[in-house]
Design a protein around this motif. Structure first.
Motif, PDB file in Angstrom:
ATOM      1  N   LEU A 363      45.044  36.676  -7.367  1.00 50.17           N
ATOM      2  CA  LEU A 363      43.830  36.662  -6.561  1.00 50.17           C
ATOM      3  C   LEU A 363      41.940  36.726  -7.655  1.00 50.17           C
ATOM      4  O   LEU A 363      41.247  35.737  -6.887  1.00 50.17           O
ATOM      5  CB  LEU A 363      43.071  37.915  -5.815  1.00 50.17           C
ATOM      6  CG  LEU A 363      42.088  38.155  -4.702  1.00 50.17           C
ATOM      7  CD1 LEU A 363      42.150  37.093  -2.987  1.00 50.17           C
ATOM      8  CD2 LEU A 363      42.031  39.664  -4.007  1.00 50.17           C
ATOM      9  N   TRP A 375      40.536  44.753  -3.913  1.00 52.91           N
ATOM     10  CA  TRP A 375      41.159  44.122  -3.493  1.00 52.91           C
ATOM     11  C   TRP A 375      42.695  44.651  -4.332  1.00 52.91           C
ATOM     12  O   TRP A 375      43.733  43.689  -4.258  1.00 52.91           O
ATOM     13  CB  TRP A 375      41.437  42.824  -2.554  1.00 52.91           C
ATOM     14  CG  TRP A 375      40.595  43.148  -0.848  1.00 52.91           C
ATOM     15  CD1 TRP A 375      41.673  43.797   0.028  1.00 52.91           C
ATOM     16  CD2 TRP A 375      39.361  42.517  -1.070  1.00 52.91           C
ATOM     17  NE1 TRP A 375      40.318  43.484   0.620  1.00 52.91           N
ATOM     18  CE2 TRP A 375      39.225  42.517   0.781  1.00 52.91           C
ATOM     19  CE3 TRP A 375      39.038  41.946  -1.751  1.00 52.91           C
ATOM     20  CZ2 TRP A 375      38.143  42.461   1.275  1.00 52.91           C
ATOM     21  CZ3 TRP A 375      37.296  41.387  -1.057  1.00 52.91           C
ATOM     22  CH2 TRP A 375      36.910  41.676   0.129  1.00 52.91           C
ATOM     23  N   THR A 380      47.182  38.782  -1.702  1.00 47.97           N
ATOM     24  CA  THR A 380      46.994  38.936  -0.779  1.00 47.97           C
ATOM     25  C   THR A 380      47.734  37.951   0.441  1.00 47.97           C
ATOM     26  O   THR A 380      47.554  37.125  -0.146  1.00 47.97           O
ATOM     27  CB  THR A 380      45.958  38.650   0.145  1.00 47.97           C
ATOM     28  OG1 THR A 380      45.013  39.907  -0.428  1.00 47.97           O
ATOM     29  CG2 THR A 380      46.184  39.557   1.398  1.00 47.97           C
ATOM     30  N   ASN A 382      48.271  36.687   3.597  1.00 46.52           N
ATOM     31  CA  ASN A 382      48.459  36.306   4.934  1.00 46.52           C
ATOM     32  C   ASN A 382      47.224  35.379   5.158  1.00 46.52           C
ATOM     33  O   ASN A 382      46.771  34.918   5.610  1.00 46.52           O
ATOM     34  CB  ASN A 382      47.682  37.658   5.299  1.00 46.52           C
ATOM     35  CG  ASN A 382      46.322  38.052   5.451  1.00 46.52           C
ATOM     36  OD1 ASN A 382      45.877  37.982   4.592  1.00 46.52           O
ATOM     37  ND2 ASN A 382      46.061  38.854   5.973  1.00 46.52           N
ATOM     38  N   GLU A 511      43.845  39.267  10.437  1.00 38.79           N
ATOM     39  CA  GLU A 511      42.453  40.793  10.342  1.00 38.79           C
ATOM     40  C   GLU A 511      41.750  41.136  11.676  1.00 38.79           C
ATOM     41  O   GLU A 511      40.603  40.873  11.667  1.00 38.79           O
ATOM     42  CB  GLU A 511      42.117  40.167   8.592  1.00 38.79           C
ATOM     43  CG  GLU A 511      43.432  40.605   8.203  1.00 38.79           C
ATOM     44  CD  GLU A 511      42.482  40.460   6.453  1.00 38.79           C
ATOM     45  OE1 GLU A 511      41.336  40.609   6.213  1.00 38.79           O
ATOM     46  OE2 GLU A 511      43.710  40.201   6.124  1.00 38.79           O
ATOM     47  N   HIS A 591      38.897  34.274   9.838  1.00 40.01           N
ATOM     48  CA  HIS A 591      40.404  33.773   9.933  1.00 40.01           C
ATOM     49  C   HIS A 591      40.830  32.563  10.890  1.00 40.01           C
ATOM     50  O   HIS A 591      39.556  33.565  12.008  1.00 40.01           O
ATOM     51  CB  HIS A 591      41.376  35.042   9.866  1.00 40.01           C
ATOM     52  CG  HIS A 591      41.708  35.775   8.369  1.00 40.01           C
ATOM     53  ND1 HIS A 591      42.469  35.253   7.898  1.00 40.01           N
ATOM     54  CD2 HIS A 591      40.463  37.066   7.521  1.00 40.01           C
ATOM     55  CE1 HIS A 591      42.691  36.786   6.655  1.00 40.01           C
ATOM     56  NE2 HIS A 591      41.503  37.161   6.287  1.00 40.01           N
ATOM     57  N   TRP A 630      37.143  31.260   0.479  1.00 41.34           N
ATOM     58  CA  TRP A 630      38.214  31.075   0.395  1.00 41.34           C
ATOM     59  C   TRP A 630      38.132  30.949   2.601  1.00 41.34           C
ATOM     60  O   TRP A 630      38.887  29.747   2.764  1.00 41.34           O
ATOM     61  CB  TRP A 630      39.408  31.911   0.809  1.00 41.34           C
ATOM     62  CG  TRP A 630      39.157  33.167   1.311  1.00 41.34           C
ATOM     63  CD1 TRP A 630      38.987  34.594   1.187  1.00 41.34           C
ATOM     64  CD2 TRP A 630      39.649  33.074   2.612  1.00 41.34           C
ATOM     65  NE1 TRP A 630      38.785  35.815   2.450  1.00 41.34           N
ATOM     66  CE2 TRP A 630      39.096  34.484   3.118  1.00 41.34           C
ATOM     67  CE3 TRP A 630      41.163  32.353   4.076  1.00 41.34           C
ATOM     68  CZ2 TRP A 630      39.507  35.073   4.301  1.00 41.34           C
ATOM     69  CZ3 TRP A 630      40.504  32.599   4.887  1.00 41.34           C
ATOM     70  CH2 TRP A 630      40.054  34.459   5.521  1.00 41.34           C
ATOM     71  N   HIS A 676      33.760  35.748  -2.955  1.00 40.98           N
ATOM     72  CA  HIS A 676      33.979  36.127  -1.690  1.00 40.98           C
ATOM     73  C   HIS A 676      32.314  36.253  -0.873  1.00 40.98           C
ATOM     74  O   HIS A 676      32.382  35.714   0.448  1.00 40.98           O
ATOM     75  CB  HIS A 676      34.959  37.586  -1.644  1.00 40.98           C
ATOM     76  CG  HIS A 676      35.218  37.501  -0.337  1.00 40.98           C
ATOM     77  ND1 HIS A 676      34.876  38.656   0.670  1.00 40.98           N
ATOM     78  CD2 HIS A 676      36.425  37.411   0.443  1.00 40.98           C
ATOM     79  CE1 HIS A 676      34.934  38.990   1.494  1.00 40.98           C
ATOM     80  NE2 HIS A 676      36.649  37.974   1.395  1.00 40.98           N
ATOM     81  N   GLN A 680      36.458  35.416  -6.078  1.00 37.15           N
ATOM     82  CA  GLN A 680      38.116  35.417  -6.131  1.00 37.15           C
ATOM     83  C   GLN A 680      38.358  33.645  -5.970  1.00 37.15           C
ATOM     84  O   GLN A 680      37.653  33.277  -5.541  1.00 37.15           O
ATOM     85  CB  GLN A 680      38.950  35.855  -4.625  1.00 37.15           C
ATOM     86  CG  GLN A 680      37.868  37.163  -3.846  1.00 37.15           C
ATOM     87  CD  GLN A 680      38.891  37.542  -2.034  1.00 37.15           C
ATOM     88  OE1 GLN A 680      38.540  37.945  -1.979  1.00 37.15           O
ATOM     89  NE2 GLN A 680      39.625  36.099  -1.608  1.00 37.15           N
TER      90      GLN A 680
HETATM   91  C1  FUC Z   1      41.686  39.129   3.238  1.00 33.79           C
HETATM   92  C2  FUC Z   1      41.037  38.590   3.894  1.00 33.79           C
HETATM   93  C3  FUC Z   1      39.528  38.912   2.846  1.00 33.79           C
HETATM   94  C4  FUC Z   1      39.639  39.094   1.405  1.00 33.79           C
HETATM   95  C5  FUC Z   1      40.870  39.386   1.122  1.00 33.79           C
HETATM   96  C6  FUC Z   1      41.423  39.713  -0.386  1.00 33.79           C
HETATM   97  O1  FUC Z   1      41.911  40.922   3.351  1.00 33.79           O
HETATM   98  O2  FUC Z   1      40.478  38.726   4.847  1.00 33.79           O
HETATM   99  O3  FUC Z   1      38.832  38.222   3.042  1.00 33.79           O
HETATM  100  O4  FUC Z   1      40.304  37.665   0.860  1.00 33.79           O
HETATM  101  O5  FUC Z   1      41.851  39.449   2.059  1.00 33.79           O
END
Ligand code: FUC
Length: 823
Positions: A363, A375, A380, A382, A511, A591, A630, A676, A680
């Protein structure tokens, strides 16, 4: 003769454009002040193994250190086996519309009871103190991204002091040189510091410092990564002495410090390496070389990658200011070379944080100063980790995709058990996060963690790598991974009782949750899940055909494919995010997962699916522009796909706004890290990819040049971008948004379908043909959609819409073709 005339014409045509340097002239981040305390002012250097943040502080210099395998915890799994029994009940609740209850049950029975993922942790700092370096002037620091070397200089009592640093791509060490323009003036003390518990910091002999430590325990998983950082100093003249924990240099002409860092990490399931032996071996090998040799070996290796792409949008007076001032001004000024600098900085960051054999960029890439980063600075999947790799193929850094592709293969190993124990399915799967231990269980609560498309999305990177390279032996080697994702969905899909479709359930649209669903994200058949399954099936079917295997399996997938829900246009003329038409036009969620089908996938096209394309545009407009970093990076790609260069450029401006100014988040730090906030790296990579997509796209059955050129960048030059089919755009010049000349190398041969904004002629070999049918080049396949929106005939008629010109050219492997604007 005709050919010769055309060559002469080309030369004449090119003459007015010679001011486009084709040289990388604006490739420095520079400042007239030190970083002070702010990590986000410091400059990142790295080699995919070691990362360092260079503060450029005068009397107390800091190199904040990272190593790619320094993660909390140790090999572990986090499946929740209760899921299997609860699955039918969760599905039943979803189908009955009792979303809150379904989410609650998923929280109890599906979400992990174990680790929610481990943390990427720092190693510590190398700190250098220069007593009495207080009243300095002529301060300057820079990061030269054409060489991957940082510099700091200042004057004190009439003497100029210089520092240079790089993390060698050739020698696996961080190298720092400290010098002055008078002999005997280099004096400082070097120390290691670290936030880890119970470290061992000691001197070894007169000239060496050692920092040893072990990573944190986290969420019930014992920290077992052991790391060792060694710093050894070489001087010209002067003395080097030690105290218990620091090394002191006095009155040297210059000093070179080399730092190696190693851990006991061998793989996600093996920590049996010897960190001290490794750190010493890397350092001993590097220490054999002198500074100039180390530096030139590093630059050579770096430039082999970096120099593949040249981008020039022209420049203005605005480019003469320090980088932080350019950032502050950018949204209100004309500074086109700031866009090319930011684009190349993204490529720099990928080269510096992702190298074959290492861990993928996380990240924060490979740069993190916190023990508990946001985080966990993990992966991540997704959106964020995939986004990191969007520039890899497009910007001609294909081999740097490798760490991510290897991670996908490893996830296919760990995710096999998850598929089996949690869902009773064959194949493999992953939820919305993973870490260095390649966990595949669901984390963070069902609202986020119930999504099970992590395997689906990451696996498509393998397929994309194949489409860009045409490497059949690679396809052969990863075919089981593609097949395994398809097997998972073949078993996991379930009939929706209220619709004639097979759906992913439970799932979500990452999300986000419609108000109508009681604020719960848990759902069945979200648009993104449908698009992902379609891609998974399509790529497995195609791969099996190319490799001539598994015909029966491919046929079974074709049957399932027919039963997937189609994309739908909803009551607000939007692309529907969910199976039910419950989107709100007031929803500005970061998102916009259902536009996965527009980018990075290619299921939505102005030519083939014009209604869905128009609906996607409405969705983008309804969601708005400003968001987290992002999200804005993704929007640059989407607006490029919309062929709306001005809107894409607007997003670049929103993104390149200093942190804290945008209402709604996002922005950029002084060191050009994306926010962010907090930092990130995905936004950096997303925007880099978006700028490439404004210049060249190759997703919609053709190599499309200049699809989204904004007014602000209406003339320019680019060389080195890659298209699917292993076509390389060797060079391209455009003026007033029209293509003047482009040269394309065909590395594999095959049909080149070219889409351009104006009519062109071919110079030299080959014949341009009118387009009559689908592109026969198999690397340009257009995906089957679940339900074709328009007939094939209508599609072919549509292909030249939107004022583009389309040509076919049969190319030969290794040959280069030049196209010029038709007179
Ligand atoms: C996802 C995004 C957040 C953040 C996280 C690391 O959960 O919804 O905005 O970037 O990743």
């Amino acid at each position: 003769m005709v050919t010769l005339n055309k060559v002469i014409c080309t030369a004449i045509l090119l003459a007015p454009f010679l001011f486009f340097g084709q040289q990388n002239s604006d490739l420095k981040l520079w400042y007239d002040e030190p970083s002070g305390k702010d990590w986000e002012n410091a400059l990142p250097i790295g080699n995919g193994r070691i990362g360092a943040m260079v503060y450029g502080n005068v009397s107390n210099e800091i190199f904040q250190l990272n190593e790619h395998t320094v993660w909390s915890g140790s090999p572990n799994r986090n499946d929740n086996p209760d899921a299997l029994e609860a699955l039918p009940k969760v599905r039943e609740l979803i189908f009955k519309g009792e979303y809150k209850a379904a989410e609650q049950l998923a929280n109890e029975k599906i979400i992990t009871k174990k680790s929610h993922g481990q943390m990427f942790q720092p190693v510590g700092n190398l700190e250098l103190s220069f007593p009495n370096h207080k009243a300095y002037n002529e301060y300057y620091r820079e990061l030269d991204i054409s060489k991957a070397v940082s510099k700091t200089s200042y004057q004190l009592n009439g003497i100029t002091y210089n520092r240079e640093a790089f993390v060698s791509l050739a020698d696996r060490v961080l190298v720092i040189k400290i010098s002055a323009d008078e002999p005997g003036k280099v004096s400082f003390t070097a120390n290691f510091t670290t936030p880890h518990l119970e470290p061992r910091i000691e001197t070894q002999g007169n000239d060496q410092l050692s920092l040893w430590g072990k990573t944190s325990d986290h969420e019930g998983v014992e920290g077992k990564v052991k790391f060792n950082a060694l710093a050894r100093i070489k001087t010209t003249n002067g003395t080097v002495t030690q105290t218990n924990s620091s090394v002191e240099v006095k009155n040297a002409d210059e000093a070179v410090i080399m730092i190696s860092i190693a851990t006991n990490f061998n793989s996600y399931h093996d920590l049996s390496g010897d960190e001290t032996e490794r750190a010493k071996a890397y350092l001993d090998a590097a220490f054999e070389k002198d500074y100039d040799q180390l530096k030139s070996d590093h630059i050579k290796k770096y430039q082999k990658l970096f120099d593949r792409v040249v981008l020039d949008f022209g420049s203005s007076e605005a480019s003469k200011l320090p980088t932080d001032e350019r950032l502050a001004n950018f949204r209100n000024t004309n500074d086109p070379s700031f866009v090319s600098l930011y684009f190349q900085f993204g490529r720099y960051l990928l080269i510096s944080s992702s190298q074959p054999g290492g861990q993928p960029a996380n990240l924060q890439g490979i740069w993190n100063g916190r023990m508990k980063p946001a985080w966990d600075s993990k992966y991540t999947i997704n959106i964020n980790a995939e986004m990191n790799y969007w520039p890899a193929e497009r910007t001609n850094l294909s081999e740097l995709h490798e760490p991510f592709l290897t991670m996908v293969q490893e996830l296919s190993e760990t995710g096999k058990e998850t598929a089996k124990v949690m869902y009773g399915a064959r194949g493999w799967m992953a939820h919305h996060n993973t870490d260095i231990w390649r966990i595949t269980g669901p984390i963070d609560g069902a609202f986020w963690g119930i999504w099970n498309g992590g395997g689906a999305w990451t696996s498509q990177h393998l397929w994309e790598h194949y489409l860009y390279t045409g490497d059949t032996s690679f396809l052969q080697s990863i075919y089981p991974v593609l097949k395994g994702t398809a097997e998972f969905y073949a078993d996991f899909l379930v009939e929706h009782p209220n619709y004639p479709y097979l759906v992913v359930a439970p799932g979500n649209s990452p999300e986000n949750a419609p108000k109508e669903h009681q604020g719960s994200s848990i759902t069945a058949g979200s648009t993104m899940d449908n698009q992902l399954v379609l891609d998974v099936f399509n790529s497995a079917i195609k791969a099996s055909k190319i490799l001539g295997k598994d015909e029966a399996f491919a046929d079974s997938l074709k049957m399932l494919r027919k039963q997937l829900p189609p994309m739908q246009v909803g009551k607000h003329n939007q692309l529907q995010e969910w199976l039910d038409d419950v989107d709100s036009p007031e929803d500005h969620h970061r998102h916009i997962s259902h536009l996965y089908g527009l980018f990075p996938s290619n299921q939505i096209s102005p030519y083939r699916t014009p209604k869905l394309f128009a609906a996607s545009k409405n969705t983008l407009l309804q969601r708005g522009d400003v968001s987290t970093g992002w999200s804005m990076g993704w929007k640059v790609n989407w607006w490029a796909k919309m062929q709306d260069g001005n809107h894409a450029y607007k997003l670049i401006k929103d993104q390149l706004t200093p942190v804290g100014i945008n209402q709604g988040g996002g922005g950029t730090y002084n060191n050009l890290f994306d926010a962010h906030p907090p930092f990130q790296i995905d936004g950096n990579f997303g925007c880099t990819s978006g700028i490439a997509e404004m210049l060249l796209q190759s997703s919609d059955g053709s190599v499309h040049l200049l699809p989204a050129i904004p007014d602000a960048l209406k003339s320019g030059y680019v060389g080195g971008l890659k298209a699917r089919g292993d076509f390389e755009l060797v060079s391209m010049e455009w003026k007033d948004k029209k293509l003047v000349v482009a040269t394309i190398k065909s590395n594999l041969g095959g049909n080149l379908r070219l889409r351009v904004p104006n009519a062109v002629e071919l110079v030299g070999i080959g014949t341009l043909k009118k387009v009559e049918d689908e592109n026969p080049n198999p690397l340009f396949y257009v995906p089957e959609t679940a339900a074709p929106i328009i007939s094939k005939e209508a599609t072919l008629k549509n292909l030249e819409l939107a004022n583009t010109f389309l040509y076919d050219l049969e190319t030969e492997k290794g040959k280069t073709y030049t196209f010029i604007m038709e007179k």
